[in-house]
Design a protein around this motif. Structure first.
Motif, PDB file in Angstrom:
ATOM      1  N   SER A 193      -2.248   3.555 -11.596  1.00  0.00           N
ATOM      2  CA  SER A 193      -2.013   3.027 -10.253  1.00  0.00           C
ATOM      3  C   SER A 193      -2.996   3.636  -9.258  1.00  0.00           C
ATOM      4  CB  SER A 193      -0.576   3.328  -9.808  1.00  0.00           C
ATOM      5  OG  SER A 193       0.370   2.692 -10.646  1.00  0.00           O
ATOM      6  N   ASP A 317       6.193   4.334  -6.048  1.00  0.00           N
ATOM      7  CA  ASP A 317       6.733   3.030  -6.450  1.00  0.00           C
ATOM      8  C   ASP A 317       8.173   3.210  -6.939  1.00  0.00           C
ATOM      9  OD1 ASP A 317       6.779   3.867  -9.124  1.00  0.00           O
ATOM     10  OD2 ASP A 317       4.820   2.995  -9.565  1.00  0.00           O
ATOM     11  N   GLU A 376       6.662  -1.680   4.133  1.00  0.00           N
ATOM     12  CA  GLU A 376       5.537  -2.493   3.706  1.00  0.00           C
ATOM     13  C   GLU A 376       4.258  -1.683   3.876  1.00  0.00           C
ATOM     14  OE1 GLU A 376       5.514  -6.175   5.854  1.00  0.00           O
ATOM     15  OE2 GLU A 376       7.257  -6.961   4.763  1.00  0.00           O
ATOM     16  N   ASP A 378       0.089  -1.925   3.594  1.00  0.00           N
ATOM     17  CA  ASP A 378      -1.092  -2.775   3.497  1.00  0.00           C
ATOM     18  C   ASP A 378      -2.345  -1.922   3.496  1.00  0.00           C
ATOM     19  OD1 ASP A 378       0.336  -5.120   3.488  1.00  0.00           O
ATOM     20  OD2 ASP A 378       0.079  -5.524   5.625  1.00  0.00           O
ATOM     21  N   PRO A 388      -2.034  -6.794   0.942  1.00  0.00           N
ATOM     22  CA  PRO A 388      -0.750  -6.187   0.555  1.00  0.00           C
ATOM     23  C   PRO A 388      -0.936  -5.160  -0.575  1.00  0.00           C
ATOM     24  CG  PRO A 388      -0.519  -8.562   0.771  1.00  0.00           C
ATOM     25  CD  PRO A 388      -1.991  -8.269   0.822  1.00  0.00           C
ATOM     26  N   MET A 390       1.967  -2.656  -1.234  1.00  0.00           N
ATOM     27  CA  MET A 390       3.298  -2.399  -1.786  1.00  0.00           C
ATOM     28  C   MET A 390       4.338  -3.183  -1.005  1.00  0.00           C
ATOM     29  SD  MET A 390       5.124   1.327  -2.516  1.00  0.00           S
ATOM     30  CE  MET A 390       3.983   1.733  -3.843  1.00  0.00           C
ATOM     31  N   ARG A 391       5.231  -3.827  -1.750  1.00  0.00           N
ATOM     32  CA  ARG A 391       6.369  -4.533  -1.167  1.00  0.00           C
ATOM     33  C   ARG A 391       7.596  -4.214  -2.012  1.00  0.00           C
ATOM     34  NH1 ARG A 391       2.984  -5.119   2.138  1.00  0.00           N
ATOM     35  NH2 ARG A 391       2.320  -7.037   3.233  1.00  0.00           N
ATOM     36  N   ASP A 394       7.187  -2.230  -5.091  1.00  0.00           N
ATOM     37  CA  ASP A 394       6.363  -2.745  -6.195  1.00  0.00           C
ATOM     38  C   ASP A 394       4.912  -2.833  -5.768  1.00  0.00           C
ATOM     39  OD1 ASP A 394       8.464  -3.083  -7.985  1.00  0.00           O
ATOM     40  OD2 ASP A 394       8.923  -5.099  -7.208  1.00  0.00           O
ATOM     41  N   TRP A 395       4.016  -2.459  -6.664  1.00  0.00           N
ATOM     42  CA  TRP A 395       2.588  -2.574  -6.414  1.00  0.00           C
ATOM     43  C   TRP A 395       2.179  -4.036  -6.323  1.00  0.00           C
ATOM     44  CZ3 TRP A 395       0.414   1.578  -4.668  1.00  0.00           C
ATOM     45  CH2 TRP A 395       0.831   2.843  -5.126  1.00  0.00           C
ATOM     46  N   GLN A 396       1.293  -4.330  -5.387  1.00  0.00           N
ATOM     47  CA  GLN A 396       0.780  -5.685  -5.214  1.00  0.00           C
ATOM     48  C   GLN A 396      -0.681  -5.810  -5.657  1.00  0.00           C
ATOM     49  OE1 GLN A 396       3.093  -8.130  -3.897  1.00  0.00           O
ATOM     50  NE2 GLN A 396       4.324  -6.346  -4.494  1.00  0.00           N
ATOM     51  N   ILE A 397      -1.257  -4.708  -6.088  1.00  0.00           N
ATOM     52  CA  ILE A 397      -2.653  -4.721  -6.542  1.00  0.00           C
ATOM     53  C   ILE A 397      -2.746  -4.135  -7.945  1.00  0.00           C
ATOM     54  CG2 ILE A 397      -3.613  -4.591  -4.213  1.00  0.00           C
ATOM     55  CD1 ILE A 397      -4.118  -1.631  -4.693  1.00  0.00           C
TER      56      ILE A 397
END
Length: 397
Positions: A193, A317, A376, A378, A388, A390-391, A394-397
């Motif tokens: 990560s 996370d 959130e 960014d 984005p 983290m939402r 959860d990782w967004q990348i």
């Protein structure tokens, strides 16, 4: 408490520190941590340690000093305290630090500004040693009856202690067949990560949540790393157990906005600061307030100008074991690994490839938690694009 129950935890501590044959090992903790300290000494000798030096801190003695000593002397620390640590680092020793509240609230009726000026057991030499990567080390928690009743006030004392033991064994992965291997696997995931986030080289990170809207500038050469460290001599170690974070050192001159802590902050002396709120302008924390004992934190950070600037941004996370419990442990080691967090004070030069000279330098380092499922995160690119990160944990990348 059964002393044999501390053995697996002690063995994990020296595994995390990766004690080497022939090393001198410093073990630090409160007096009430003695059962684990003794077990750590035995485990370290089993791994070939040359000498184990156990040093205990007594919060009651700190109270006596704040209550009775000349206020003009409160900031004095004998030079040999720091010199001991520096000499140990020069000899490439190992360190195991034991945490967990033992007398929470002991200082609550004393002047918070005065208690903050006595920074012990914190020593400013330790962040320097960490940045120079001269020791292999690990911090672990120690179950204690008083801590148990603080975390689980609804349970009788014996049941609260058993509950604390069970929860700590779970988050430490001591309930697996091979805790060391389980942690190696978790570190692999965290490192992956960190690598993905590092590749993006965002110009800034933005945090948004209830009571929080903060943009933090990043240094050009920043790297997101886990608590799996390597000394300058090549000794791998896991600095915190448990650990669920990836972190970096931001630009100390670029932080704008405000942030609200989502969990109580417990200082090293046992002081509990709840409802912490910080507002930043030009990288400086220009307002620090709290529902209780804000003066103690402000005093602690007043050691130098870097104390009111950020030295760490850490993201957590929901793949770890601490956050899902929904428990406030009143211990920074655990609570900071349940939620994303920030730190005021000294940063980590090893988390930066370029602009190392701009990493925040300070004799203070205080972590406080800002994460929640609603937070959130960014990434902001140099061109201003918002990505984005983290939402909902959860990782967004």
């Amino acid at each position: 408490m059964d002393p044999d129950r501390f053995t697996p935890l002690a063995e994990l501590a020296v595994y995390g520190a990766n004690v080497q044959p022939g090393q001198t090992v410093i073990v630090s903790g409160d007096l009430e941590h003695a059962p684990l300290a003794r077990a750590v000494a035995a485990a370290a000798y089993d791994r070939g340690a040359q000498f184990v030096d156990v040093g205990y801190f007594d919060p009651h003695v700190k109270r006596a000093r704040v209550e009775h000593a000349d206020p003009e002397t409160i900031e004095f620390v004998p030079s040999w305290y720091g010199q001991r640590m520096l000499e140990h680092a020069d000899g490439r020793g190992a360190r195991v630090t034991i945490g967990g509240p033992t007398v929470p609230g002991l200082l609550d009726d004393l002047d918070p500004e005065l208690t903050g000026r006595d920074r012990l057991p914190f020593l400013p030499e330790v962040p320097r040693i960490i940045s120079e990567r001269t020791t292999n080390w690990c911090i672990v928690p120690c179950p204690h009856p008083v801590w148990a009743t603080l975390v689980y006030p609804e349970l009788p004392g014996d049941k609260a202690l058993e509950k604390l033991w069970a929860d700590l064994e779970h988050v430490l992965r001591l309930d697996t067949d091979d805790p060391g291997r389980a942690w190696d696997e978790r570190m692999t995931a965290l490192n992956a990560s960190g690598s993905r986030l590092t590749e993006r080289r965002f110009d800034a990170i933005e945090l948004r949540g209830e009571g929080t809207e903060l943009r933090i500038g990043m240094l050009a050469g920043h790297r997101w790393v886990s608590a799996e460290f390597v000394t300058r001599d090549g000794v791998r170690h896991i600095a915190n157990l448990p650990t669920e974070e990836i972190f970096t050192s931001p630009d100390p001159a670029r932080a704008e906005g405000h942030v609200t802590s989502t969990k109580p902050l417990v200082l090293r002396d046992g002081s509990i600061i709840s409802g912490l709120r910080v507002r930043f302008e030009g990288g400086r924390a220009v307002e620090i307030s709290a529902d209780a004992r804000a003066d103690a934190l402000r005093s602690l950070l007043a050691v130098d100008d870097g104390g009111i600037r950020l030295g760490e941004v850490a993201l957590v996370d929901r793949g770890g074991r601490i956050g899902p419990l929904g428990t406030v442990f009143y211990d920074t080691l655990l609570d900071e690994n349940a939620a994303s967090h920030l730190a005021l004070g000294g940063g980590f030069s090893f988390a930066v490839d370029d602009d190392v000279e701009r990493v925040n330098r300070s004799g203070a380092h205080v972590d406080f938690m800002v994460g929640s499922p609603e937070l959130e995160v960014d990434g902001i690119t140099a061109s201003g694009e918002r990505v984005p990160v983290m939402r909902q944990g959860d990782w967004q990348i």
